[in-house]
Write a protein that holds these residues in place. Structure first.
Motif, mmCIF file in Angstrom:
data_model
loop_
_atom_site.group_PDB
_atom_site.id
_atom_site.type_symbol
_atom_site.label_atom_id
_atom_site.label_comp_id
_atom_site.label_asym_id
_atom_site.label_seq_id
_atom_site.Cartn_x
_atom_site.Cartn_y
_atom_site.Cartn_z
ATOM 1 N N ASP A 1 0.805 -1.226 0.000
ATOM 2 C CA ASP A 1 0.000 0.000 0.000
ATOM 3 C C ASP A 1 0.837 1.275 0.000
ATOM 4 O OD1 ASP A 1 -2.401 -1.403 -0.018
ATOM 5 O OD2 ASP A 1 -2.467 -1.542 2.171
ATOM 6 N N TYR A 2 2.152 1.136 0.072
ATOM 7 C CA TYR A 2 3.010 2.320 0.133
ATOM 8 C C TYR A 2 2.875 3.131 -1.150
ATOM 9 C CZ TYR A 2 7.130 5.288 0.604
ATOM 10 O OH TYR A 2 7.966 6.370 0.675
ATOM 11 N N ARG A 3 2.646 4.442 -0.983
ATOM 12 C CA ARG A 3 2.512 5.346 -2.121
ATOM 13 C C ARG A 3 3.337 6.600 -1.874
ATOM 14 N NH1 ARG A 3 -3.916 5.144 -3.789
ATOM 15 N NH2 ARG A 3 -4.254 2.938 -3.289
ATOM 16 N N ALA A 4 3.812 7.185 -2.950
ATOM 17 C CA ALA A 4 4.588 8.428 -2.834
ATOM 18 C C ALA A 4 4.556 9.150 -4.176
ATOM 19 C CB ALA A 4 6.033 8.130 -2.433
ATOM 20 N N LEU A 5 4.950 10.403 -4.163
ATOM 21 C CA LEU A 5 5.051 11.187 -5.386
ATOM 22 C C LEU A 5 5.921 12.401 -5.108
ATOM 23 C CD1 LEU A 5 1.562 12.948 -5.941
ATOM 24 C CD2 LEU A 5 2.512 12.335 -3.754
ATOM 25 N N GLY A 6 6.430 12.983 -6.182
ATOM 26 C CA GLY A 6 7.258 14.177 -6.024
ATOM 27 C C GLY A 6 8.635 14.035 -6.634
ATOM 28 N N ALA A 7 9.252 15.188 -6.892
ATOM 29 C CA ALA A 7 10.574 15.242 -7.522
ATOM 30 C C ALA A 7 11.702 15.278 -6.503
ATOM 31 C CB ALA A 7 10.658 16.475 -8.425
ATOM 32 N N SER A 8 11.418 14.943 -5.255
ATOM 33 C CA SER A 8 12.421 15.097 -4.201
ATOM 34 C C SER A 8 13.677 14.256 -4.425
ATOM 35 C CB SER A 8 11.806 14.754 -2.843
ATOM 36 O OG SER A 8 10.721 15.603 -2.558
ATOM 37 N N GLY A 9 13.521 13.053 -4.961
ATOM 38 C CA GLY A 9 14.692 12.229 -5.235
ATOM 39 C C GLY A 9 15.606 12.899 -6.251
ATOM 40 N N ALA A 10 14.999 13.439 -7.308
ATOM 41 C CA ALA A 10 15.781 14.118 -8.347
ATOM 42 C C ALA A 10 16.429 15.391 -7.816
ATOM 43 C CB ALA A 10 14.890 14.442 -9.541
ATOM 44 N N THR A 11 15.679 16.187 -7.050
ATOM 45 C CA THR A 11 16.239 17.432 -6.538
ATOM 46 C C THR A 11 17.310 17.167 -5.475
ATOM 47 O OG1 THR A 11 14.368 17.657 -4.978
ATOM 48 C CG2 THR A 11 14.210 18.821 -7.088
ATOM 49 N N SER A 12 17.171 16.065 -4.743
ATOM 50 C CA SER A 12 18.235 15.684 -3.800
ATOM 51 C C SER A 12 19.526 15.396 -4.551
ATOM 52 C CB SER A 12 17.814 14.453 -2.989
ATOM 53 O OG SER A 12 16.685 14.725 -2.196
ATOM 54 N N GLY A 13 19.401 14.759 -5.706
ATOM 55 C CA GLY A 13 20.571 14.499 -6.542
ATOM 56 C C GLY A 13 21.204 15.775 -7.038
ATOM 57 N N MET A 14 20.383 16.784 -7.340
ATOM 58 C CA MET A 14 20.903 18.080 -7.781
ATOM 59 C C MET A 14 21.742 18.737 -6.679
ATOM 60 S SD MET A 14 19.861 18.652 -10.927
ATOM 61 C CE MET A 14 20.318 16.915 -11.087
ATOM 62 N N ILE A 15 21.250 18.654 -5.444
ATOM 63 C CA ILE A 15 21.956 19.271 -4.324
ATOM 64 C C ILE A 15 23.320 18.616 -4.110
ATOM 65 C CG2 ILE A 15 21.916 19.683 -1.831
ATOM 66 C CD1 ILE A 15 18.845 19.855 -2.047
ATOM 67 N N LEU A 16 23.351 17.276 -4.132
ATOM 68 C CA LEU A 16 24.622 16.583 -3.904
ATOM 69 C C LEU A 16 25.578 16.777 -5.082
ATOM 70 C CD1 LEU A 16 25.544 14.808 -1.444
ATOM 71 C CD2 LEU A 16 23.163 15.524 -1.459
ATOM 72 N N SER A 17 25.044 16.881 -6.277
ATOM 73 C CA SER A 17 25.884 17.180 -7.440
ATOM 74 C C SER A 17 26.521 18.559 -7.273
ATOM 75 C CB SER A 17 25.033 17.147 -8.721
ATOM 76 O OG SER A 17 25.815 17.454 -9.857
ATOM 77 N N PHE A 18 25.748 19.521 -6.820
ATOM 78 C CA PHE A 18 26.260 20.867 -6.559
ATOM 79 C C PHE A 18 27.396 20.836 -5.534
ATOM 80 C CE2 PHE A 18 26.240 24.695 -3.926
ATOM 81 C CZ PHE A 18 26.345 25.698 -4.870
ATOM 82 N N CYS A 19 27.249 19.991 -4.514
ATOM 83 C CA CYS A 19 28.260 19.905 -3.450
ATOM 84 C C CYS A 19 29.624 19.477 -3.986
ATOM 85 C CB CYS A 19 27.802 18.930 -2.364
ATOM 86 S SG CYS A 19 26.401 19.525 -1.389
ATOM 87 N N LEU A 20 29.631 18.700 -5.057
ATOM 88 C CA LEU A 20 30.903 18.299 -5.657
ATOM 89 C C LEU A 20 31.651 19.490 -6.248
ATOM 90 C CD1 LEU A 20 30.136 14.966 -7.570
ATOM 91 C CD2 LEU A 20 31.751 15.265 -5.692
ATOM 92 N N PHE A 21 30.916 20.397 -6.858
ATOM 93 C CA PHE A 21 31.539 21.532 -7.535
ATOM 94 C C PHE A 21 31.785 22.719 -6.616
ATOM 95 C CE2 PHE A 21 29.443 19.245 -11.047
ATOM 96 C CZ PHE A 21 30.493 19.164 -11.946
ATOM 97 N N GLN A 22 30.924 22.866 -5.616
ATOM 98 C CA GLN A 22 31.017 24.021 -4.715
ATOM 99 C C GLN A 22 30.898 23.568 -3.257
ATOM 100 O OE1 GLN A 22 31.549 27.239 -5.453
ATOM 101 N NE2 GLN A 22 31.602 26.994 -7.664
ATOM 102 N N PRO A 23 31.852 22.788 -2.756
ATOM 103 C CA PRO A 23 31.710 22.207 -1.407
ATOM 104 C C PRO A 23 31.668 23.238 -0.289
ATOM 105 C CG PRO A 23 33.923 21.829 -2.276
ATOM 106 C CD PRO A 23 33.097 22.344 -3.411
ATOM 107 N N PHE A 24 32.160 24.443 -0.542
ATOM 108 C CA PHE A 24 32.197 25.441 0.535
ATOM 109 C C PHE A 24 31.268 26.626 0.281
ATOM 110 C CE2 PHE A 24 36.151 23.054 0.804
ATOM 111 C CZ PHE A 24 36.060 22.622 2.120
#
Length: 205
Positions: free
Chosen positions: A110-133
């Motif tokens: 019965d588990y249900r979910a929706l939203g772009a949060s997984g994708a946007t989380s990936g964007m944040i961590l990708s950003f951290c590689l280029f701009q860690p500080f």
């Protein structure tokens, strides 16, 4: 128009998210046929839900938060990687987040979910590689992106283990890790950029 020519994928993804979410609010049948739902994925092989659910949202605030994050970080990542590589990272994070959620909740039909949060989380961590500080806000607390990323993964890991959770933290965790790995795959230089900046700060240079 200048933004569209420089960041076509980011702005197109935002437009698709907004259009699909609004249509889903107006058409319950469409929403139910495309959200992340364990039972039809597991029993009926409706694997399209692993992607389509990432373009649907549960309400205006949910949509605005994810689109704000995508607009803020997506433009930077698309500029750094180019449009095609950016899309690879985005969909890798989206799919990675939902696959993680599928594995974590496989025995909960019965588990249900929706939203772009997984994708946007990936964007944040990708950003951290280029701009860690670069300074980011964790709720209202400013901190370097590298600290934000570590806290984000750590807290998502802990919260994903809680029962009766409303937010799909496992998708955040899976999306963040998938986005990080996908960025390294398409841009191995990101590791050098990251390590050079860390070395400079630690070395006081």
């Amino acid at each position: 128009m200048d933004q569209l020519s420089v960041f076509p994928a980011t702005l197109t993804l935002i437009a698709i998210n907004v259009a699909a979410s609004i249509y889903g609010w107006l058409n319950q049948k469409f929403l139910l046929a495309n959200l992340f739902h364990i039972e039809p994925i597991r029993e009926k092989n409706e694997y399209h839900r692993l992607i389509t659910s990432g373009f649907l949202h549960g309400g205006v605030f949910h949509l605005l938060i994810n689109m704000f994050v995508l607009f803020q970080f997506g433009r930077f990542i698309e500029y750094q990687l180019g449009t095609l590589s950016f899309l690879f990272v985005y969909f890798a994070a989206l799919l990675g987040g939902n696959l993680w959620a599928l594995l974590e909740n496989f025995r909960a039909p019965d588990y249900r979910a929706l939203g772009a949060s997984g994708a946007t989380s990936g964007m944040i961590l990708s950003f951290c590689l280029f701009q860690p500080f670069a300074m980011l806000l964790f709720f209202i607390i400013p901190m370097p992106a590298i600290v934000f990323g570590i806290l984000f993964i750590g807290i998502s890991t802990v919260l994903a283990q809680r029962e009766n959770r409303i937010i799909g933290h496992e998708a955040h965790l899976g999306g963040a890790i998938a986005g990080l790995i996908a960025t390294i795959v398409v841009a191995p230089r990101s590791l050098s950029i990251f390590s050079d900046q860390v070395a400079r700060v630690l070395g006081g240079g």
